[in-house]
Scaffold this active site. Structure first.
Site, PDB file in Angstrom:
ATOM      1  N   CYS B 165       0.810  -1.225   0.000  1.00  0.00           N
ATOM      2  CA  CYS B 165       0.000   0.000   0.000  1.00  0.00           C
ATOM      3  C   CYS B 165       0.839   1.270   0.000  1.00  0.00           C
ATOM      4  O   CYS B 165       0.304   2.372  -0.031  1.00  0.00           O
ATOM      5  CB  CYS B 165      -0.968  -0.043   1.164  1.00  0.00           C
ATOM      6  SG  CYS B 165      -2.009  -1.520   1.052  1.00  0.00           S
ATOM      7  N   HIS B 305      -2.092   7.891   6.500  1.00  0.00           N
ATOM      8  CA  HIS B 305      -2.417   6.575   5.956  1.00  0.00           C
ATOM      9  C   HIS B 305      -3.797   6.164   6.485  1.00  0.00           C
ATOM     10  O   HIS B 305      -4.638   5.733   5.726  1.00  0.00           O
ATOM     11  CB  HIS B 305      -1.339   5.562   6.339  1.00  0.00           C
ATOM     12  CG  HIS B 305      -1.515   4.240   5.669  1.00  0.00           C
ATOM     13  ND1 HIS B 305      -1.571   4.120   4.304  1.00  0.00           N
ATOM     14  CD2 HIS B 305      -1.680   2.987   6.162  1.00  0.00           C
ATOM     15  CE1 HIS B 305      -1.761   2.848   3.982  1.00  0.00           C
ATOM     16  NE2 HIS B 305      -1.843   2.135   5.088  1.00  0.00           N
ATOM     17  N   GLU B 316      -0.005   5.396  14.016  1.00  0.00           N
ATOM     18  CA  GLU B 316       0.355   6.533  13.158  1.00  0.00           C
ATOM     19  C   GLU B 316       0.262   7.848  13.931  1.00  0.00           C
ATOM     20  O   GLU B 316       1.115   8.731  13.791  1.00  0.00           O
ATOM     21  CB  GLU B 316      -0.543   6.568  11.913  1.00  0.00           C
ATOM     22  CG  GLU B 316      -0.113   7.650  10.917  1.00  0.00           C
ATOM     23  CD  GLU B 316      -0.900   7.601   9.606  1.00  0.00           C
ATOM     24  OE1 GLU B 316      -1.886   6.839   9.523  1.00  0.00           O
ATOM     25  OE2 GLU B 316      -0.528   8.342   8.676  1.00  0.00           O
ATOM     26  N   LYS B 337      -9.304   8.271   3.151  1.00  0.00           N
ATOM     27  CA  LYS B 337      -9.797   6.889   2.988  1.00  0.00           C
ATOM     28  C   LYS B 337     -11.189   6.724   3.589  1.00  0.00           C
ATOM     29  O   LYS B 337     -11.894   5.767   3.266  1.00  0.00           O
ATOM     30  CB  LYS B 337      -8.838   5.895   3.627  1.00  0.00           C
ATOM     31  CG  LYS B 337      -7.522   5.738   2.872  1.00  0.00           C
ATOM     32  CD  LYS B 337      -6.691   4.614   3.456  1.00  0.00           C
ATOM     33  CE  LYS B 337      -5.360   4.453   2.729  1.00  0.00           C
ATOM     34  NZ  LYS B 337      -4.359   5.471   3.137  1.00  0.00           N
ATOM     35  N   HIS B 342      -9.693   2.284   0.723  1.00  0.00           N
ATOM     36  CA  HIS B 342      -8.246   2.139   0.629  1.00  0.00           C
ATOM     37  C   HIS B 342      -7.885   1.643  -0.775  1.00  0.00           C
ATOM     38  O   HIS B 342      -8.177   0.503  -1.130  1.00  0.00           O
ATOM     39  CB  HIS B 342      -7.793   1.149   1.703  1.00  0.00           C
ATOM     40  CG  HIS B 342      -6.313   1.049   1.851  1.00  0.00           C
ATOM     41  ND1 HIS B 342      -5.421   1.704   1.026  1.00  0.00           N
ATOM     42  CD2 HIS B 342      -5.557   0.361   2.757  1.00  0.00           C
ATOM     43  CE1 HIS B 342      -4.197   1.417   1.410  1.00  0.00           C
ATOM     44  NE2 HIS B 342      -4.246   0.601   2.446  1.00  0.00           N
ATOM     45  N   PHE B 403       1.756  -3.502   3.974  1.00  0.00           N
ATOM     46  CA  PHE B 403       2.023  -4.806   4.577  1.00  0.00           C
ATOM     47  C   PHE B 403       3.443  -5.217   4.199  1.00  0.00           C
ATOM     48  O   PHE B 403       3.846  -5.118   3.035  1.00  0.00           O
ATOM     49  CB  PHE B 403       1.037  -5.862   4.058  1.00  0.00           C
ATOM     50  CG  PHE B 403      -0.345  -5.751   4.654  1.00  0.00           C
ATOM     51  CD1 PHE B 403      -0.569  -5.122   5.868  1.00  0.00           C
ATOM     52  CD2 PHE B 403      -1.432  -6.310   4.001  1.00  0.00           C
ATOM     53  CE1 PHE B 403      -1.840  -5.048   6.420  1.00  0.00           C
ATOM     54  CE2 PHE B 403      -2.716  -6.243   4.538  1.00  0.00           C
ATOM     55  CZ  PHE B 403      -2.923  -5.608   5.751  1.00  0.00           C
TER      56      PHE B 403
END
Lengths: 78, 417
Positions: B165, B305, B316, B337, B342, B403
């Protein structure tokens, strides 16, 4: 037009994105209908699927026009 | 050589909020959710039955049918978004050196939809191999970059970047470095991802990564809300034209913003879970600020994110507070998002566009779907909940994490000649 010819025509129109009028028996896949080497392989594969037959590579290489495809299939499809 | 300044001169986007940059920004500014029940496949037996899909998208509206069917959807959206960006930048191919124009494209997974369909057909058959000669070209992740170069005749550096991502952000950073250090004059960059199919929804479900709020899809993506329960899959593409300032000025291009810095780090912690204290995230934002030669207080907006997962959002925010200290209370933070879902490997591209548009319009798009405060988060931070906020945005930072523990951040700044 035979049933085989009309099914072949339909596949060519769909896969090569050409107009029906262009798909005449003399039309060459690569010279007239804009196919590249991968498109040609895919066409043969689609014929195999549609008519449930297996076309050997050395035969496939001789099928370069619409008419040749129809003739081959009319001879080999039971 | 001296590092060259890098500017953004063209944008393109296909998003769940609309199939152009204008529609996308209109949706963001108005807090619209792009979520709905999945139409691309029968998800009735899946734990998650909704996603943020593209709306009214048909590739043949943009290209020949013959071209469209040689591409997996991730390449179709890449080509269409990049066509928009090339047109937006008003690039005249005859007056530039195409050997100095590259394509650096991000995608996380590649041509999964077509690949899965072909495998299904094979395993349902009698074992006769009838694979398409386009199976491989539709699958491989680099092919989007390849198509963009073929379509435009751009012969400079050309490759794809993969970091799950974070892919599109890493692509943008690579593009920036190429231009900064004179390896290219102009680069088409960004990313695309279209993997809303059974295997990918099922796979993310098995990881318990997705929201399962099937009774109310539009409020499912709720970053920083106490009741968030996972991310919502999105799909689409974002494209940016970046070029050296001299190159842009020489051809009289309109400049949207300056791309001033980037950073890339790893958590080195876990396959999918973020570092609990946000270590990699802290390091990447610190690195991006240093690369840009900026101080924390100069950033007015962070497009986070913030995927709406229980662990990720908290980690975060911890990282932001460690990097920005008191300055964190003066900035706006938001997760777009909450609206787009996403976009995975394309997230960094569409979110970079959101950051750039916030600078241009002096408007920070909201984090929608906020109902209940999360006691783990500092209430003095401004998460731009539920409604866009007007403010001058001198510079905006965009975070993406993938990831594997990949972290990437970029900083865009209002262009001052």
């Amino acid at each position: 037009m035979s049933d085989i010819a009309s099914r072949v025509k339909k596949i060519i129109i769909d896969k090569l994105g050409v107009d029906e009028a262009e798909v005449n028996p003399e039309a060459s896949f690569t010279n007239d209908l804009g196919a590249d080497s991968l498109d040609t392989v895919e066409l043969i594969m689609e014929f195999e699927k549609e008519f449930n037959i297996s076309i050997p590579d050395e035969q496939a290489e001789t099928i370069t026009t619409v008419g040749q495809a129809v003739a081959y299939l009319e001879e080999h499809v039971k | 050589m001296q590092p060259r300044r890098v500017v953004v001169t063209g944008l393109g986007a296909l998003t769940p909020l609309g199939n152009s940059v204008d529609e996308y920004w209109h949706g963001l500014a108005n807090g619209v959710s792009g979520a709905d029940y999945i139409k691309q496949f029968d998800a009735s037996k899946f734990k998650t039955r909704f996603a943020c899909e593209l709306k009214n998208f048909d590739a043949t509206n943009y290209m020949d049918k013959k071209d469209a069917r040689k591409m997996d959807p991730f390449t179709q959206t890449a080509v269409i978004a990049s066509d928009q960006a090339v047109a937006d930048a008003k690039i005249d191919r005859n007056s530039i050196d195409v050997d100095r124009v590259g394509v650096i494209w991000g995608t996380g997974v590649g041509g999964m939809i077509n690949f899965c369909n072909e495998l299904k057909e094979f395993y349902q058959g009698d074992g006769t191999p009838r694979f398409s000669p386009f199976l491989i070209p539709r699958l491989i992740l680099d092919i989007a970059a390849g198509y963009i170069s073929i379509r435009n005749g751009f012969r400079g550096p050309n490759f794809s970047v993969v970091s799950a991502c974070a892919s599109a952000t890493n692509a943008i950073i690579d593009a920036m470095y190429h231009i900064r250090w004179g390896k290219a004059d102009m680069i088409v960059t960004g990313g695309s991802e279209n993997i809303i199919n059974a295997a990918c929804v099922g796979g993310f479900n098995a990881m318990k990564a997705l929201s399962e709020r099937n009774d109310d899809p539009k409020t499912a993506s709720r970053p920083f809300d106490a009741d968030r329960d996972g991310f919502v899959m999105g799909e689409g593409a974002g494209a940016l034209i970046v070029e050296s300032l001299e190159h842009a000025q020489a051809r009289g291009a309109h400049i949207y913003a300056e791309l001033v810095g980037g950073g890339a780090t790893a958590d080195a912690h876990h396959l999918t879970a973020p570092h609990p204290e946000g270590l990699g995230a802290k390091n990447v934002m610190t690195q991006a600020l240093k690369d840009a030669g900026m101080e924390a207080h100069e950033i007015d907006y962070i497009n986070v994110h913030g995927t709406s997962t229980p662990l990720g959002d908290v980690a975060e925010v911890k990282a932001i507070q460690q990097v920005f200290g008191e300055a964190a209370y003066k900035m706006n933070i938001s997760s777009t998002k909450s609206m787009t879902g996403h976009l995975l490997g394309a997230a960094g591209a569409v979110e970079a566009i959101a950051a750039i548009k916030s600078i241009i319009h002096g408007l920070v798009p909201p984090t929608i779907n906020h109902f209940t405060d999360d006691p783990q988060l500092d209430p003095k931070l401004n998460f731009t909940f539920n409604k866009a906020q007007q403010r001058e945005v001198r510079a905006a930072l965009s975070n993406t994490f993938g990831f594997g523990g990949h972290n990437a951040s970029v900083i865009f700044k209002k262009f001052v000649p």
